[in-house]
Design an enzyme around this catalytic site. Structure first.
Site, PDB file in Angstrom:
ATOM      1  N   LYS A 281      59.665  37.554  66.346  1.00  0.00           N
ATOM      2  CA  LYS A 281      60.007  38.627  65.770  1.00  0.00           C
ATOM      3  C   LYS A 281      58.717  39.558  65.759  1.00  0.00           C
ATOM      4  O   LYS A 281      58.897  40.823  65.683  1.00  0.00           O
ATOM      5  CB  LYS A 281      60.596  38.438  64.377  1.00  0.00           C
ATOM      6  CG  LYS A 281      59.833  37.824  63.442  1.00  0.00           C
ATOM      7  CD  LYS A 281      60.352  37.741  62.138  1.00  0.00           C
ATOM      8  CE  LYS A 281      59.515  37.013  61.038  1.00  0.00           C
ATOM      9  NZ  LYS A 281      58.583  37.790  60.510  1.00  0.00           N
ATOM     10  N   THR A 282      57.448  39.072  65.571  1.00  0.00           N
ATOM     11  CA  THR A 282      56.425  39.880  65.395  1.00  0.00           C
ATOM     12  C   THR A 282      56.108  40.788  66.278  1.00  0.00           C
ATOM     13  O   THR A 282      55.613  41.829  66.424  1.00  0.00           O
ATOM     14  CB  THR A 282      55.188  38.813  64.854  1.00  0.00           C
ATOM     15  OG1 THR A 282      55.575  38.336  63.948  1.00  0.00           O
ATOM     16  CG2 THR A 282      54.090  39.764  64.552  1.00  0.00           C
TER      17      THR A 282
ATOM     18  N   ASP B 107      59.679  44.293  57.899  1.00  0.00           N
ATOM     19  CA  ASP B 107      59.709  42.893  58.502  1.00  0.00           C
ATOM     20  C   ASP B 107      60.339  41.942  57.277  1.00  0.00           C
ATOM     21  O   ASP B 107      60.230  42.415  56.124  1.00  0.00           O
ATOM     22  CB  ASP B 107      58.390  42.410  58.531  1.00  0.00           C
ATOM     23  CG  ASP B 107      58.278  41.103  59.259  1.00  0.00           C
ATOM     24  OD1 ASP B 107      59.394  40.582  59.685  1.00  0.00           O
ATOM     25  OD2 ASP B 107      57.206  40.398  59.325  1.00  0.00           O
ATOM     26  N   GLU B 108      60.790  40.620  57.476  1.00  0.00           N
ATOM     27  CA  GLU B 108      61.288  39.667  56.463  1.00  0.00           C
ATOM     28  C   GLU B 108      62.317  40.446  55.478  1.00  0.00           C
ATOM     29  O   GLU B 108      62.206  40.354  54.457  1.00  0.00           O
ATOM     30  CB  GLU B 108      60.204  39.378  55.440  1.00  0.00           C
ATOM     31  CG  GLU B 108      58.916  38.690  56.293  1.00  0.00           C
ATOM     32  CD  GLU B 108      59.412  37.225  56.934  1.00  0.00           C
ATOM     33  OE1 GLU B 108      60.705  36.704  56.774  1.00  0.00           O
ATOM     34  OE2 GLU B 108      58.685  36.556  57.403  1.00  0.00           O
TER      35      GLU B 108
ATOM     36  N   GLN C 172      66.689  32.050  56.392  1.00  0.00           N
ATOM     37  CA  GLN C 172      65.302  31.988  55.853  1.00  0.00           C
ATOM     38  C   GLN C 172      65.016  32.632  54.539  1.00  0.00           C
ATOM     39  O   GLN C 172      64.082  32.711  53.938  1.00  0.00           O
ATOM     40  CB  GLN C 172      64.297  32.313  56.885  1.00  0.00           C
ATOM     41  CG  GLN C 172      64.365  31.239  57.890  1.00  0.00           C
ATOM     42  CD  GLN C 172      63.278  31.477  58.801  1.00  0.00           C
ATOM     43  OE1 GLN C 172      62.080  31.154  58.442  1.00  0.00           O
ATOM     44  NE2 GLN C 172      63.291  32.130  60.124  1.00  0.00           N
TER      45      GLN C 172
ATOM     46  N   ARG D 284      59.784  24.129  60.913  1.00  0.00           N
ATOM     47  CA  ARG D 284      58.109  24.567  61.096  1.00  0.00           C
ATOM     48  C   ARG D 284      57.771  23.386  61.953  1.00  0.00           C
ATOM     49  O   ARG D 284      56.660  23.645  62.729  1.00  0.00           O
ATOM     50  CB  ARG D 284      57.612  24.025  59.748  1.00  0.00           C
ATOM     51  CG  ARG D 284      57.451  24.885  58.538  1.00  0.00           C
ATOM     52  CD  ARG D 284      57.651  26.424  58.767  1.00  0.00           C
ATOM     53  NE  ARG D 284      59.211  26.926  59.197  1.00  0.00           N
ATOM     54  CZ  ARG D 284      59.253  28.213  59.656  1.00  0.00           C
ATOM     55  NH1 ARG D 284      58.310  28.716  59.787  1.00  0.00           N
ATOM     56  NH2 ARG D 284      60.515  28.579  59.950  1.00  0.00           N
TER      57      ARG D 284
END
Length: 672
Positions: free
Chosen positions: A28-29, A214-215, A245, A603
């Site tokens: 996503k970044t 973002d987020e 998330q 993770r």
């Protein structure tokens, strides 16, 4: 690396509102940084008219760096990348007149807020820590939900609500009188201003031609509304988020905000990023199956092209000490067989208290480790207090240090006295300490207030003389004793245990200071000024340590692990009452705990280990917890439970033995 189809779509869609549903590890970044570059270089929007918002300063810093690398510093000049709160602060600074506040406003942190609430409720709550903490959290939630005191007073029902609404009103009145804002005001004030002032709203909508968030699943009500008001009807924005998330409902985050977007922007373009570049296929398959137990507005399934990978393992321990020993033994054996590094391993847990036993076993095995997301030593209140005293000993003109400690421990020097002293210092054009020692102090202060200030300044001058000219170590020891810091800690801490831990930290810091003042064969003795400078530097260095690549096992809570990745992950304490947490079971909030487990699983890049204990001590009792329900929700074909494990064949055992010997040879040859 070339963008995949989903990423490419997300980057190039700019004609309307866009929601990028980005699964864990789906890049996503890269989408955000590439989209900013695309807007500037291909669409001709100047960087200064683009704003990108995220949740932490670290994430904002990293995003800014990556944008500069992608499109060059020149093109990126003027781009606004910040947290929500920094963006709010910038709007307030620019619009302070419209908000009716003075330019030089100050910001209250949690400690300042608590001190003010304690003052205001002296009669009603009488310093009840639990009630004060609840009040502080209620006020924060009201502000996040854009509820002002006047509105709350009209709708408050129970006597408790009426009382809290009244205090909220007084709290706001006092903040205004001090020309101060608290953390939540940084979103509340600009949001209400944009809601109610069309000219200001137009101005900011013209200023920000494109907004990226973002987020997005972590936004609360006021942040959602702020975004809605900034993008206006033109709705040129991209938000990136993952409803699976969303793990911060306890601080007001609303995953529903993703669904709300479809209502507020019916022509919303939805782009899903489902290819994961981080984990094995098996890890993703188990994560997908687990999270399917939660209801979804948007369906997505992560997939990987990195191969199916190793089965997930469940390790069962007798008790929590045995659990820590098993994890460390497994980690060491795995490291030896795979020839890996310590930094390839992460131990993830639900609560900070779980880390202590792992630290103890890691230390006794001389394994380097780092706790992430826990408070740094220098961030602790008691350490900051002692450092402020030290700063004052070497420089009495350090106003910040003086304000921190002049009434810590309590010396009867209240806010009114400090206000008068501060105004007197401003008139004289000198430091507050100089004003406190001025022969005309009696013209602004009288009686007890004057005596207390004079006694404090005399004490500091004497201690400073002794420390600089005489025995620094003895002076500091005497200082801690004379101000009765330990007694004050036991009176003011939340529990005797907390006071004990705080004093242990003071002892650790005192030990460091003594060592530096005395010196040793390698380091010559330092002056007190040099020690203070070194400690301030050390504090700053510790805050920047995150960037350093050191070979240490990573320990952190599941919440702190979000956004990170590790080749090998141990998820510990997989038991009912720990994960899911008992408070979430009681509040029927299992869905968030399942999302937290999903975050933990995703993770891991290569291998994932779960651990649980048959017995665990809790509040002085030994309990026998059930394995976590989430372990049973995983596809059992992909999970090996230790007690059901099939024994290795002779061939596999021989293969493992040969690998071990090869790695041992490798280690020995590296030491030559």
């Amino acid at each position: 690396m070339k963008l995949n189809d989903g990423q490419n779509q997300a980057v190039k869609y700019i004609s309307g509102p866009c929601l990028v549903l980005a699964g864990a590890g789906s890049g996503k970044t890269r989408v955000i940084t590439n989209k900013i570059a695309y807007l500037v270089q291909e669409c001709g929007i100047p960087a200064r008219q683009i704003a990108a918002v995220t949740f932490t300063n670290k994430a904002a810093r990293e995003m800014k760096e990556r944008v500069s690398q992608t499109m060059g510093k020149k093109d990126a000049r003027g781009l606004k990348v910040s947290t929500f709160h920094t963006m709010g602060l910038n709007i307030i600074k620019s619009e302070f007149r419209s908000l009716g506040i003075k330019a030089g406003f100050s910001l209250f942190d949690d400690k300042d807020t608590m001190a003010l609430l304690k003052d205001l409720t002296e009669d009603s709550l009488d310093g009840d820590k639990e009630q004060l903490s609840l009040l502080q959290s209620c006020i924060s939630n009201w502000k996040n939900d854009l509820i002002l005191p006047e509105q709350l007073q009209k709708r408050a029902l129970s006597p408790g609500e009426v009382e809290f609404a009244k205090i909220y009103h007084e709290y706001q009145t006092h903040l205004r009188a001090y020309n101060a804002l608290d953390f939540d005001d940084l979103i509340l004030m600009p949001t209400l201003l944009l809601q109610n002032n069309e000219n200001v709203r137009q101005k900011w909508q013209n200023k920000i031609k494109y907004l990226l968030v973002d987020e997005y699943q972590d936004t609360n009500t006021s942040q959602y509304e702020l975004v809605r008001l900034l993008v206006g009807e033109r709705a040129r924005f991209t938000v990136v988020g993952d409803d699976d998330q969303s793990i911060y409902s306890w601080r007001g985050a609303r995953p529903q905000n993703l669904a709300l977007l479809q209502q507020d922007f019916p022509n919303l373009k939805l782009v899903k990023l489902e290819q994961n570049y981080r984990s094995s296929g098996r890890i993703l398959h188990t994560a997908n199956i687990l999270i399917q137990n939660n209801p979804h507005v948007f369906e997505k399934r992560l997939f990987s092209e990195l191969g199916y990978g190793e089965p997930l393992k469940v390790i069962i321990a007798k008790n929590e000490e045995h659990e820590a020993e098993r994890v460390v033994a497994e980690l060491l054996a795995h490291k030896f067989m795979q020839n890996t590094q310590f930094k390839d391993y992460a131990i993830l847990y639900r609560g900070n208290h779980q880390s202590r036993l792992f630290e103890k076993i890691l230390m006794s095995n001389r394994i380097p480790y780092k706790i992430n997301g826990g408070m740094s030593f220098f961030g602790r209140t008691e350490v900051k207090d002692l450092l402020a005293y030290m700063r004052l000993l070497v420089n009495q003109d350090d106003d910040n240090a003086l304000l921190r400690v002049i009434n810590t421990p309590t010396r009867g020097i209240g806010r009114v006295t400090l206000e008068k002293l501060g105004s007197f210092a401003n008139q004289l054009g000198c430091s507050i300490f100089e004003a406190a020692c001025h022969p005309q102090l009696h013209s602004v202060l009288a009686g007890k207030a004057q005596q207390n200030i004079e006694a404090f300044s005399r004490w500091i001058v004497e201690a400073s003389d002794n420390a600089v000219r005489g025995d620094g170590i003895a002076t500091i020891r005497e200082m801690i004793k004379a101000m009765q810091y330990e007694e004050w800690l036991y009176e003011s801490s939340t529990s005797p245990k907390a006071a004990e831990m705080a004093m242990a930290n003071i002892s650790t810091l005192f030990g460091w200071i003594s060592d530096m003042l005395e010196g040793n064969e390698l380091d010559p003795p330092m002056t007190l000024q040099e020690v203070v400078n070194r400690l301030i530097l050390r504090d700053m260095m510790e805050r920047n340590e995150d960037a350093e690549e050191s070979d240490q096992v990573q320990l952190m809570t599941l919440h702190a692990s979000k956004g990170l990745e590790f080749p090998y992950v141990f998820m510990v304490g997989m038991e009912e009452g720990l994960l899911p947490h008992q408070s979430s079971i009681d509040e029927n909030n299992i869905e968030e705990e399942r999302r937290l487990t999903y975050v933990g699983i995703t993770r891991a890049q290569k291998e994932l280990f779960f651990t649980l204990s048959k017995e665990r001590r809790q509040f002085g009792e030994v309990i026998q917890p059930e394995p976590s329900r989430f372990l049973y929700e995983l596809p059992q074909d992909d999970v090996v439970w230790e007690h059901k494990k099939v024994k290795d064949s002779a061939e596999v055992r021989q293969q493992k033995g040969q690998t071990g010997i090869a790695n041992l040879r490798n280690i020995l040859s590296n030491r030559k």
